[in-house]
Write a protein that holds these residues in place. Sequence first.
Motif, PDB file in Angstrom:
ATOM      1  N   GLY A   7       1.042  -1.183   0.641  1.00 50.54           N
ATOM      2  CA  GLY A   7       0.163  -0.184  -0.294  1.00 50.54           C
ATOM      3  C   GLY A   7       0.428   1.446  -0.142  1.00 50.54           C
ATOM      4  N   GLY A   8       1.966   1.233  -0.926  1.00 50.92           N
ATOM      5  CA  GLY A   8       3.653   2.255  -0.370  1.00 50.92           C
ATOM      6  C   GLY A   8       2.728   3.281  -1.330  1.00 50.92           C
ATOM      7  N   ASP A   9       1.601   3.513  -2.321  1.00 54.72           N
ATOM      8  CA  ASP A   9       1.441   4.289  -2.877  1.00 54.72           C
ATOM      9  C   ASP A   9      -0.050   5.557  -2.030  1.00 54.72           C
ATOM     10  OD1 ASP A   9       1.201   6.634  -5.488  1.00 54.72           O
ATOM     11  OD2 ASP A   9      -0.448   5.305  -5.707  1.00 54.72           O
ATOM     12  N   GLY A  10      -0.241   5.151  -0.972  1.00 50.20           N
ATOM     13  CA  GLY A  10      -1.213   5.388  -0.236  1.00 50.20           C
ATOM     14  C   GLY A  10      -1.159   6.891   0.286  1.00 50.20           C
ATOM     15  N   ALA A  28      11.066  -1.393  -0.188  1.00 45.73           N
ATOM     16  CA  ALA A  28      10.456  -1.753  -1.635  1.00 45.73           C
ATOM     17  C   ALA A  28       9.078  -1.172  -1.079  1.00 45.73           C
ATOM     18  CB  ALA A  28      10.554  -3.327  -2.015  1.00 45.73           C
ATOM     19  N   VAL A  29       7.983  -0.628  -2.181  1.00 46.10           N
ATOM     20  CA  VAL A  29       6.841  -0.693  -1.941  1.00 46.10           C
ATOM     21  C   VAL A  29       6.328  -1.114  -3.631  1.00 46.10           C
ATOM     22  CG1 VAL A  29       6.715   1.814  -1.318  1.00 46.10           C
ATOM     23  CG2 VAL A  29       6.778   1.424  -4.154  1.00 46.10           C
ATOM     24  N   LEU A  30       4.808  -1.762  -2.351  1.00 46.25           N
ATOM     25  CA  LEU A  30       3.830  -2.707  -3.343  1.00 46.25           C
ATOM     26  C   LEU A  30       2.274  -1.536  -3.268  1.00 46.25           C
ATOM     27  CD1 LEU A  30       3.878  -6.474  -2.565  1.00 46.25           C
ATOM     28  CD2 LEU A  30       1.530  -4.910  -2.574  1.00 46.25           C
ATOM     29  N   ASP A  31       1.786  -1.956  -4.997  1.00 48.73           N
ATOM     30  CA  ASP A  31       0.781  -0.661  -4.077  1.00 48.73           C
ATOM     31  C   ASP A  31      -0.102  -1.868  -6.284  1.00 48.73           C
ATOM     32  OD1 ASP A  31      -0.203   1.024  -2.266  1.00 48.73           O
ATOM     33  OD2 ASP A  31      -1.664   1.306  -4.602  1.00 48.73           O
ATOM     34  N   PHE A  71       6.665  -3.229  -6.414  1.00 44.34           N
ATOM     35  CA  PHE A  71       6.284  -4.463  -7.227  1.00 44.34           C
ATOM     36  C   PHE A  71       4.613  -3.788  -7.082  1.00 44.34           C
ATOM     37  CE2 PHE A  71       9.626  -6.127  -4.643  1.00 44.34           C
ATOM     38  CZ  PHE A  71      10.038  -7.032  -5.324  1.00 44.34           C
ATOM     39  N   GLU A  72       4.265  -3.632  -8.592  1.00 41.29           N
ATOM     40  CA  GLU A  72       3.279  -3.328  -8.445  1.00 41.29           C
ATOM     41  C   GLU A  72       2.331  -4.572  -9.431  1.00 41.29           C
ATOM     42  OE1 GLU A  72       4.691  -0.853 -12.072  1.00 41.29           O
ATOM     43  OE2 GLU A  72       3.306   1.153 -11.756  1.00 41.29           O
ATOM     44  N   GLY A  73       0.820  -4.629  -8.013  1.00 45.17           N
ATOM     45  CA  GLY A  73      -0.151  -6.119  -8.489  1.00 45.17           C
ATOM     46  C   GLY A  73      -1.303  -5.301  -7.126  1.00 45.17           C
ATOM     47  N   SER A  83       5.805 -14.566  -5.425  1.00 43.46           N
ATOM     48  CA  SER A  83       6.939 -13.319  -5.836  1.00 43.46           C
ATOM     49  C   SER A  83       6.915 -12.058  -5.445  1.00 43.46           C
ATOM     50  CB  SER A  83       6.534 -13.735  -7.294  1.00 43.46           C
ATOM     51  OG  SER A  83       5.905 -12.594  -7.481  1.00 43.46           O
ATOM     52  N   ALA A  84       6.689 -11.333  -4.442  1.00 50.05           N
ATOM     53  CA  ALA A  84       7.228 -10.668  -4.897  1.00 50.05           C
ATOM     54  C   ALA A  84       7.617 -10.371  -3.071  1.00 50.05           C
ATOM     55  CB  ALA A  84       5.773  -9.054  -3.812  1.00 50.05           C
TER      56      ALA A  84
END
Length: 384
Positions: A7-10, A28-31, A71-73, A83-84
Amino acid sequence: MRVLVLGGDGYLGWPTALHLSDKGHEVAVLDNYARRKYDVELEAESLVPIEDLPTRIAAWEEVSGKKIALFEGDLCDAEFTYSAVRDFAPDSIVHFAEQRSAPYSMIDREHAVYTQQNNVVGNLNLLYAIAEINPDIHLVKLGTMGEYGTPNIDIEEGWLEVEHNGRKDRMLYPKKPGSFYHLSKVHDSHNIEFACRIWDLRATDLNQGVVYGQQTPQTALDPRLATRFDYDAVFGTVLNRFVIQAVLGQPLTVYGKGGQTRGLLDIRDTVECIRLAVENPADRGEFRVFNQMTESYSVAQIAEIVATTFPGPVQIENLDNPRVEQAEHYYNVKHTGLVELGLQPHLLSDTLIESLFDIVGSNKHRVNDERMRPTVRWRGAVKS
Ligand code: NAD
Ligand code: USQ
């Protein structure tokens, strides 16, 4: 430490990623950008303009010399989540990546189902990924103070010593949440506690209060690093909304008489609480709970504070409460865990509110006035 921020874009995930990176962690950020899609659906954007995530990451590298991996997903896609976790090999995972609006979850059946599916399934995929890839990873999960609701007894930090018919046990604190969103967090907490018990995972559940503010020392370094600031009646939170309404010259929308009390905290304390939790992990097998809030105020008090701080005239309007919640109640929350780890709270101050007036003043042309008044009614969620 290596920290993966989901939720690193929030609103909170992005400043947290910057804070951790600034403090020397490998981040690392994932969103999946779900939040940006709700903006399109609701026709209300962040009041402060925000860059897309790759641009923000590039700007941070330019400003600080530090890299953040991306990580975009979707967490609900188990293969992607595995995988992330495998590729980044984190020591700690901070989980912000959920649909977080109570009104959004109460729009209708579809939105309630989406919220619970997104939140509960994403969290469950994550628990399995941790258990199967590296059970030593510390999960730092964002819960909410609203999981407890407003019981007529003191609110403890996650657990309650119970004596019943002469016998004693330590039980998860009973929950009485106020929306399908808040319920999704209760389901998550139960799933995480169970995973700690059966798989020996380590987790910290942070029952966070309502957050206010828009800037942290890192996001203030460059306009491209700004985090989002929601004002609309679906995603805007109470103090942020009252500040925006004051600047726009609109009445502050107090739901009911405003006797409902909530725990609050400054966004700068959110990012610091996460750092403290990450750097002081729970033990293997431990489900640790902290109440992440620094002060309590009633909604009427929040309106009064904003009205007296604003330099111009401010009107306070008491609307019929669109939600179903206790109008007045006992509220006494224990929140010593994070302070014991070293948190030095930023208490609500005139200076903070004044700085928010400035931020809002320079962006007020971006407000869609039609999105200010509440339209989602708790009892209206069921079609008659
Ligand atoms: P936000 O909506 O701004 O951020 C959440 C981010 O998660 C968004 O960028 C969204 O795109 C992403 N996301 C959602 N579902 C996802 C999925 N399935 N896969 C990948 N990414 C996904 O919310 P926020 O205000 O930053 O809140 C973050 C967390 O903190 C939430 O879990 C929320 O419940 C909790 N919290 C927030 C507050 C508050 O006042 N904002 C208070 C207490 C707790
Ligand atoms: N409220 C008003 N007027 C408004 C907006 C809200 O009176 O214009 C009242 C609500 O009725 C409620 C209180 O203010 O009693 C808080 O509402 P909110 O929208 O600020 O917060 P809430 O819906 O509880 O949700 C927010 C976040 C959520 C987080 C939660 C923390 O959106 O992600 O979990 O705060 S807590 O409240 O502790 O559960």
